[in-house]
Enzyme design. Structure first.
Site, PDB file in Angstrom:
ATOM      1  N   THR A 178     107.222  22.905  27.583  1.00 17.18           N
ATOM      2  CA  THR A 178     107.264  22.192  26.549  1.00 17.18           C
ATOM      3  C   THR A 178     106.654  22.984  25.341  1.00 17.18           C
ATOM      4  OG1 THR A 178     107.026  20.275  27.755  1.00 17.18           O
ATOM      5  CG2 THR A 178     106.899  19.812  25.386  1.00 17.18           C
ATOM      6  N   ARG A 232     101.783  28.016  30.075  1.00 16.93           N
ATOM      7  CA  ARG A 232     100.459  27.527  30.295  1.00 16.93           C
ATOM      8  C   ARG A 232     100.148  27.791  31.899  1.00 16.93           C
ATOM      9  NH1 ARG A 232      99.810  21.844  26.889  1.00 16.93           N
ATOM     10  NH2 ARG A 232     100.442  22.815  25.180  1.00 16.93           N
ATOM     11  N   SER A 249      96.398  23.736  24.408  1.00 15.78           N
ATOM     12  CA  SER A 249      96.393  22.621  23.734  1.00 15.78           C
ATOM     13  C   SER A 249      95.087  21.651  24.303  1.00 15.78           C
ATOM     14  CB  SER A 249      97.619  21.735  23.700  1.00 15.78           C
ATOM     15  OG  SER A 249      97.761  20.653  23.113  1.00 15.78           O
ATOM     16  N   HIS A 250      95.453  20.351  24.881  1.00 19.30           N
ATOM     17  CA  HIS A 250      94.424  19.531  25.169  1.00 19.30           C
ATOM     18  C   HIS A 250      94.038  19.618  26.968  1.00 19.30           C
ATOM     19  CE1 HIS A 250      98.552  18.489  25.737  1.00 19.30           C
ATOM     20  NE2 HIS A 250      98.216  17.868  26.960  1.00 19.30           N
ATOM     21  N   LYS A 277     101.788  30.988  23.054  1.00 16.81           N
ATOM     22  CA  LYS A 277     102.844  30.856  22.509  1.00 16.81           C
ATOM     23  C   LYS A 277     103.259  31.395  21.292  1.00 16.81           C
ATOM     24  CE  LYS A 277     102.226  26.712  19.793  1.00 16.81           C
ATOM     25  NZ  LYS A 277     102.950  25.366  19.236  1.00 16.81           N
ATOM     26  N   ASP A 331      92.538  17.520  19.031  1.00 16.99           N
ATOM     27  CA  ASP A 331      92.696  18.063  20.453  1.00 16.99           C
ATOM     28  C   ASP A 331      92.061  19.457  20.363  1.00 16.99           C
ATOM     29  OD1 ASP A 331      94.712  19.358  19.102  1.00 16.99           O
ATOM     30  OD2 ASP A 331      95.989  19.497  20.914  1.00 16.99           O
ATOM     31  N   ASP A 344      93.499  22.533  20.156  1.00 18.30           N
ATOM     32  CA  ASP A 344      94.030  23.498  19.069  1.00 18.30           C
ATOM     33  C   ASP A 344      94.206  22.871  17.827  1.00 18.30           C
ATOM     34  OD1 ASP A 344      95.981  21.946  20.231  1.00 18.30           O
ATOM     35  OD2 ASP A 344      97.783  23.706  19.948  1.00 18.30           O
ATOM     36  N   ASP A 398      96.219  20.304  16.595  1.00 16.58           N
ATOM     37  CA  ASP A 398      97.589  19.717  16.439  1.00 16.58           C
ATOM     38  C   ASP A 398      97.766  18.241  16.504  1.00 16.58           C
ATOM     39  OD1 ASP A 398      97.970  20.143  18.828  1.00 16.58           O
ATOM     40  OD2 ASP A 398      99.791  21.410  18.667  1.00 16.58           O
ATOM     41  N   ARG A 399      96.803  17.850  17.334  1.00 16.90           N
ATOM     42  CA  ARG A 399      96.743  16.357  17.649  1.00 16.90           C
ATOM     43  C   ARG A 399      95.985  15.577  17.010  1.00 16.90           C
ATOM     44  NH1 ARG A 399      98.461  15.217  24.008  1.00 16.90           N
ATOM     45  NH2 ARG A 399     100.188  16.560  24.305  1.00 16.90           N
ATOM     46  N   THR A 422     111.551  15.693  23.504  1.00 16.72           N
ATOM     47  CA  THR A 422     109.847  15.808  23.463  1.00 16.72           C
ATOM     48  C   THR A 422     109.838  17.415  22.971  1.00 16.72           C
ATOM     49  OG1 THR A 422     109.869  14.086  25.036  1.00 16.72           O
ATOM     50  CG2 THR A 422     108.032  15.846  24.930  1.00 16.72           C
ATOM     51  N   GLU A 465     105.351  12.426  17.087  1.00 12.57           N
ATOM     52  CA  GLU A 465     105.432  12.245  18.698  1.00 12.57           C
ATOM     53  C   GLU A 465     104.616  11.141  19.059  1.00 12.57           C
ATOM     54  OE1 GLU A 465     106.973  15.452  21.183  1.00 12.57           O
ATOM     55  OE2 GLU A 465     105.614  16.256  20.135  1.00 12.57           O
ATOM     56  N   GLU A 466     104.969  10.242  20.166  1.00 12.26           N
ATOM     57  CA  GLU A 466     103.839   9.279  20.564  1.00 12.26           C
ATOM     58  C   GLU A 466     102.588  10.078  21.207  1.00 12.26           C
ATOM     59  OE1 GLU A 466     103.232   9.198  24.165  1.00 12.26           O
ATOM     60  OE2 GLU A 466     104.705  11.214  24.220  1.00 12.26           O
ATOM     61  N   SER A 467     102.707  11.194  21.545  1.00  9.19           N
ATOM     62  CA  SER A 467     101.695  11.967  22.351  1.00  9.19           C
ATOM     63  C   SER A 467     100.490  12.383  21.366  1.00  9.19           C
ATOM     64  CB  SER A 467     102.197  13.140  23.024  1.00  9.19           C
ATOM     65  OG  SER A 467     102.969  13.877  22.137  1.00  9.19           O
ATOM     66  N   LYS A 473     102.612  20.078  14.307  1.00 10.01           N
ATOM     67  CA  LYS A 473     101.914  18.982  14.315  1.00 10.01           C
ATOM     68  C   LYS A 473     100.638  19.452  13.840  1.00 10.01           C
ATOM     69  CE  LYS A 473     101.349  18.250  18.970  1.00 10.01           C
ATOM     70  NZ  LYS A 473     102.330  18.280  20.097  1.00 10.01           N
ATOM     71  N   ARG A 506     106.168  10.587  33.273  1.00  9.99           N
ATOM     72  CA  ARG A 506     105.761   9.834  32.313  1.00  9.99           C
ATOM     73  C   ARG A 506     106.590   8.758  32.061  1.00  9.99           C
ATOM     74  NH1 ARG A 506     101.875  13.091  30.265  1.00  9.99           N
ATOM     75  NH2 ARG A 506     102.067  15.416  29.636  1.00  9.99           N
TER      76      ARG A 506
HETATM   77  C1  G1P Z   1     103.330  16.781  25.883  1.00 11.01           C
HETATM   78  C2  G1P Z   1     103.782  15.641  24.798  1.00 11.01           C
HETATM   79  C3  G1P Z   1     104.579  16.228  24.129  1.00 11.01           C
HETATM   80  C4  G1P Z   1     103.927  17.329  23.191  1.00 11.01           C
HETATM   81  C5  G1P Z   1     103.775  18.461  24.153  1.00 11.01           C
HETATM   82  C6  G1P Z   1     102.845  19.402  23.582  1.00 11.01           C
HETATM   83  O1  G1P Z   1     104.459  17.383  26.596  1.00 11.01           O
HETATM   84  O2  G1P Z   1     104.211  14.719  25.685  1.00 11.01           O
HETATM   85  O3  G1P Z   1     105.061  15.055  23.204  1.00 11.01           O
HETATM   86  O4  G1P Z   1     105.000  17.800  22.417  1.00 11.01           O
HETATM   87  O5  G1P Z   1     102.619  17.901  25.139  1.00 11.01           O
HETATM   88  O6  G1P Z   1     101.619  18.954  22.815  1.00 11.01           O
HETATM   89  P1  G1P Z   1     104.875  16.824  28.165  1.00 11.01           P
HETATM   90  O7  G1P Z   1     103.692  17.086  28.951  1.00 11.01           O
HETATM   91  O8  G1P Z   1     105.081  15.385  27.947  1.00 11.01           O
HETATM   92  O9  G1P Z   1     106.119  17.666  28.517  1.00 11.01           O
HETATM   93 ZN    ZN Z   2      97.605  20.860  20.795  1.00  6.22          ZN
END
Ligand code: G1P
Ligand code: ZN
Length: 541
Positions: free
Chosen positions: A18, A22, A113-114, A126, A278, A280, A282-283, A345, A364-366, A377, A497
């Site tokens: 996504t 990673r 990221s997180h 990336k 988070d 990096d 972006d969240r 997503t 995004e909901e995340s 983001k 999910r």
């Molecule tokens: C998750 C989140 C998605 C976000 C991505 C990167 O991806 O659900 O919204 O863009 O992290 O931060 P997923 O693990 O669901 O593929």
């Molecule tokens: Zn992030």
């Protein structure tokens, strides 16, 4: 300093997910592993000779080593200039900002990221293109294809660059600028928000805030912006030193992992506002006193209040949300008479809409929210947006959200993650759902009548590219929805999910507990997907 051409063999597992590639740190530490992927990126690009590359990361374990390798490879492959953050630090939105500001050819971001960091934690890489956004699928597909056949890479034989001193040096013919990590990003924020008003508001004595950087990349940004520029009291930013292992924590701004902040905001004598970012940057998570704002609601509230903020005073061209995000923003868009786009997503799908001027805000909901100011983001941007709205409206976070629900109705929403599921079983579960969508459409489950059921497919309105199999959607006649998809960011096993949403128009029902309000839908989701049978999970996670 000479260019070395090193023979290598492909690794089979370098498919970007996504959000980039990673893997766990030991995977990246294998000889040639990172080098192969970096060369695969360069080999998939055209026309970068003499151009500028931006490089930085979230400071996690292996960040500095990776950056030294990338600098030497960028030089050996002919980039003219590389901008790298001091100490190797650049948040994801800051990379996007710098790519755009300096018209760079692209950028490489080192982050998972997180996901947790450290020697046994995760690492990631990336590529972002010249618009500042994540590489679209045709680019990531090309990188993966190249990674499968790569047999050599180019790297300069040179000593390491001093990443800690802001200075210009050279690696062979490539100019390397170590730049302040914060300056350009902070200037962009100041151009969008009413900093003077926010400053008066947060220093006026009637408002207290707490920002948690979770020992990740936003520490230096938050301190510079909130404590130094906006004069918030020292200590407003907690966990503000970026650490290679994030202090052993999980740098994910949600109710589970940002527990220090949650304790403060839900404790006695709580401040008025709290926010976390988070790994990096972006969240974001937004909290009021004893109040949690879901990311879907946050996007809807920002959209509904956008004209209160200088950068958005002219109004919005449109809104875009990822498919599993709640439909709360759609209701705002409908009222404003603008389009609301539903994308798969991942932030990369917003890029074309933003570039074409079709959407101004995205989310995004995340815990991801952003706008056309960059192509990622942006966590601190969302925090400043909220503070600007609060400074204008002078109401509590809770009052603003309650009023929003009273106007638009409430999309009661939650996501359940079933982690560590055996990959084959998870794929079978999804395959079964895919086969069943045809028969689910038209059925009734208790009081829930299915309106539509499909495997979400997206046709990009700008370039016509089609992305299929983006998640199973079951929409009900009353506006409720269940969505199933597998995570594309995990590094071990599979994560299922399940996204649940119910629309409630009646303000008398808006104070309901989310899990109670969604109990029927949760049961339905478990039955339809046979979640217990496939994951072994008993009840929602
Ligand atoms: C998750 C989140 C998605 C976000 C991505 C990167 O991806 O659900 O919204 O863009 O992290 O931060 P997923 O693990 O669901 O593929
Ligand atoms: Zn992030």
């Amino acid at each position: 300093m000479t260019v070395q051409t090193v023979s290598t063999r492909p690794f089979a597992d370098q498919k970007p997910g996504t959000s980039g590639l990673r893997k766990q740190v030991p995977t990246f530490q294998q000889p040639h592993y990172l080098q192969n992927f970096v060369q695969a990126i360069f080999d998939s690009l055209e026309g970068y000779q003499g151009q500028t590359l931006v490089v930085g990361g979230d400071g996690r374990y292996y960040n500095r080593e990776a950056i030294q390798i990338i600098l030497k490879m960028a030089s050996a492959n002919g980039f003219g200039r590389v901008l790298v953050g001091q100490g190797g630090i650049l948040s994801t939105p800051a990379v996007s900002c710098i790519i755009r500001k300096y018209q760079a050819f692209g950028g490489i971001i080192l982050s998972a990221s997180h996901n947790p960091g450290g020697p046994e934690g995760d690492f990631g890489i990336k590529y972002n293109t010249g618009n500042g956004g994540p590489a679209p699928e045709n680019v990531t597909d090309a990188i993966f294809a190249r990674s499968k056949v790569i047999d050599q890479y180019r790297i300069l034989d040179a000593s390491d660059v001093d990443l800690d001193r802001i200075a210009t040096t050279h690696l062979s013919n490539t100019r390397i600028d170590v730049v302040d990590s914060v300056t350009d990003y902070a200037a962009l924020m100041e151009s969008l928000f009413d900093f003077d008003l926010i400053q008066q508001f947060i220093t006026g004595g009637n408002f207290r805030l707490c920002i948690d950087s979770l020992h990740a990349v936003t520490g230096p940004y938050a301190k510079a912006i909130f404590e130094r520029r906006l004069n918030a009291p020292a200590g407003t930013v907690q966990n503000g030193e970026p650490l290679e292992d994030f202090g052993g924590g999980h740098p994910d701004p949600n109710l589970v992992y940002a527990k220090d902040l949650v304790k403060v905001l839900f404790g006695e004598n709580a401040p008025d506002f709290g926010a976390a970012s988070d790994g990096d940057g972006d969240r974001n998570m937004i909290l009021g006193r004893h109040f949690f704002v879901t990311p879907s609601d946050s996007l809807a509230v920002l959209a509904a209040n956008a004209t209160l903020v200088p950068g958005y005073r002219e109004g919005l061209a449109g809104i875009a949300r990822s498919m599993p995000t709640s439909q709360a923003p759609d209701r705002v868009a409908a009222k404003l008479g603008i389009d609301c786009y539903e994308t798969p997503t991942g932030w990369k799908f917003f890029g074309n809409l933003l570039d074409a001027g079709k959407a101004t805000l995205c989310g995004e909901e995340s815990f991801g929210t952003g706008s056309n100011h960059v192509r990622e983001k942006d966590g601190l941007w969302a925090v400043l947006f909220w503070l600007n709205i609060l400074a204008v409206r002078k109401q509590s976070v809770e009052a603003i959200v309650q009023e929003h629900w009273a106007t638009y109705g409430r999309n009661i929403y939650c996501r359940h993650d079933y982690e560590g599921v055996d990959s084959d079983r998870a794929n079978t579960l999804m395959a079964n759902l895919r086969n069943a969508v045809g028969t689910i459409a038209g059925q009734s489950f208790g009081s829930y009548q299915v309106d539509y059921a499909d495997d979400f497919s997206y046709t990009d309105p700008i370039d016509g590219s089609v992305s299929q199999k983006q998640g199973i959607r079951i929409g009900f006649k009353d506006g409720s929805r269940i969505v199933f998809r597998l995570s594309g960011t995990g590094t071990q096993g599979a994560t299922l999910r399940v996204y649940l949403e119910r629309y409630e128009a009646d303000p008398a029902q808006h104070d309901q507990d989310t899990q109670v309000a969604l109990a029927d839908l949760i049961g339905l989701a478990e039955a339809i997907a046979q979640i217990k049978e496939f994951t072994g999970a008993i009840g929602p996670p």
